[in-house]
Design a protein around this motif. Structure first.
Motif, mmCIF file in Angstrom:
data_model
loop_
_atom_site.group_PDB
_atom_site.id
_atom_site.type_symbol
_atom_site.label_atom_id
_atom_site.label_comp_id
_atom_site.label_asym_id
_atom_site.label_seq_id
_atom_site.Cartn_x
_atom_site.Cartn_y
_atom_site.Cartn_z
ATOM 1 N N MET A 122 110.362 61.166 5.586
ATOM 2 C CA MET A 122 108.960 61.065 5.264
ATOM 3 C C MET A 122 108.777 61.276 3.766
ATOM 4 S SD MET A 122 107.079 63.130 8.260
ATOM 5 C CE MET A 122 107.414 62.742 9.935
ATOM 6 N N PRO A 123 107.982 60.440 3.166
ATOM 7 C CA PRO A 123 107.823 60.549 1.714
ATOM 8 C C PRO A 123 107.115 61.834 1.284
ATOM 9 C CG PRO A 123 106.531 58.728 2.587
ATOM 10 C CD PRO A 123 107.299 59.295 3.714
ATOM 11 N N ASP A 124 106.115 62.258 2.006
ATOM 12 C CA ASP A 124 105.385 63.473 1.642
ATOM 13 C C ASP A 124 105.313 64.371 2.874
ATOM 14 O OD1 ASP A 124 103.878 65.399 0.476
ATOM 15 O OD2 ASP A 124 102.109 64.152 0.132
ATOM 16 N N SER A 125 106.286 65.242 2.995
ATOM 17 C CA SER A 125 106.383 66.065 4.200
ATOM 18 C C SER A 125 105.251 67.084 4.304
ATOM 19 C CB SER A 125 107.729 66.776 4.249
ATOM 20 O OG SER A 125 107.872 67.632 3.136
ATOM 21 N N GLN A 126 104.726 67.542 3.193
ATOM 22 C CA GLN A 126 103.629 68.503 3.235
ATOM 23 C C GLN A 126 102.362 67.846 3.798
ATOM 24 O OE1 GLN A 126 102.672 70.257 -0.539
ATOM 25 N NE2 GLN A 126 101.835 72.089 0.414
ATOM 26 N N LEU A 127 102.099 66.614 3.408
ATOM 27 C CA LEU A 127 100.954 65.875 3.930
ATOM 28 C C LEU A 127 101.128 65.604 5.422
ATOM 29 C CD1 LEU A 127 98.296 64.299 3.404
ATOM 30 C CD2 LEU A 127 99.735 62.317 2.933
ATOM 31 N N SER A 128 102.317 65.190 5.812
ATOM 32 C CA SER A 128 102.589 64.904 7.222
ATOM 33 C C SER A 128 102.443 66.155 8.079
ATOM 34 C CB SER A 128 103.995 64.338 7.386
ATOM 35 O OG SER A 128 104.136 63.151 6.671
#
Length: 107
Positions: free
Chosen positions: A1-7
């Motif tokens: 996932m490119p942005d794990s915090q957002l996910s």
């Protein structure tokens, strides 16, 4: 996932939303079960049917109201969890999937 915090933020908000909807539904189901069983135990068949009909109508209205509030007020709902604009826009794109998940899981 490119942005794990957002996910992770989106997944947590979706899980919390589904958990809240299920808690309300299950609490209502417990009340309905108790009411219907009390009427059956007292041999009040007419009151039992009335309680069952009213409870089915109320649960349907509750489900539709929750889904409408989530669909129309998702911006207000997501603001309870975060102030990040990236999370707000990502949650807006996930709202239709969340509504579909709640509908399919509740049937």
């Amino acid at each position: 996932m490119p942005d794990s915090q957002l996910s992770t933020s989106i997944i947590a908000m979706c899980q919390n939303t589904e958990a809240i909807s299920y808690m309300i539904t299950y609490g209502f189901a417990v009340v309905i079960t108790t009411r219907v069983s009390n009427e059956l135990g007292a041999w009040n068949i007419a009151n039992d049917r009335k309680a069952l009909t009213v409870s089915l109508a109320l649960s349907l209205m509750l489900g539709v109201a929750f889904l409408l509030l989530l669909g129309l007020g998702h911006d207000l709902w997501v603001r309870l969890f975060t102030i990040s604009e990236a999370v707000v826009s990502a949650f807006a794109s996930m709202t239709s999937l969340l509504i579909g998940s709640v509908v399919l899981d509740s049937t």
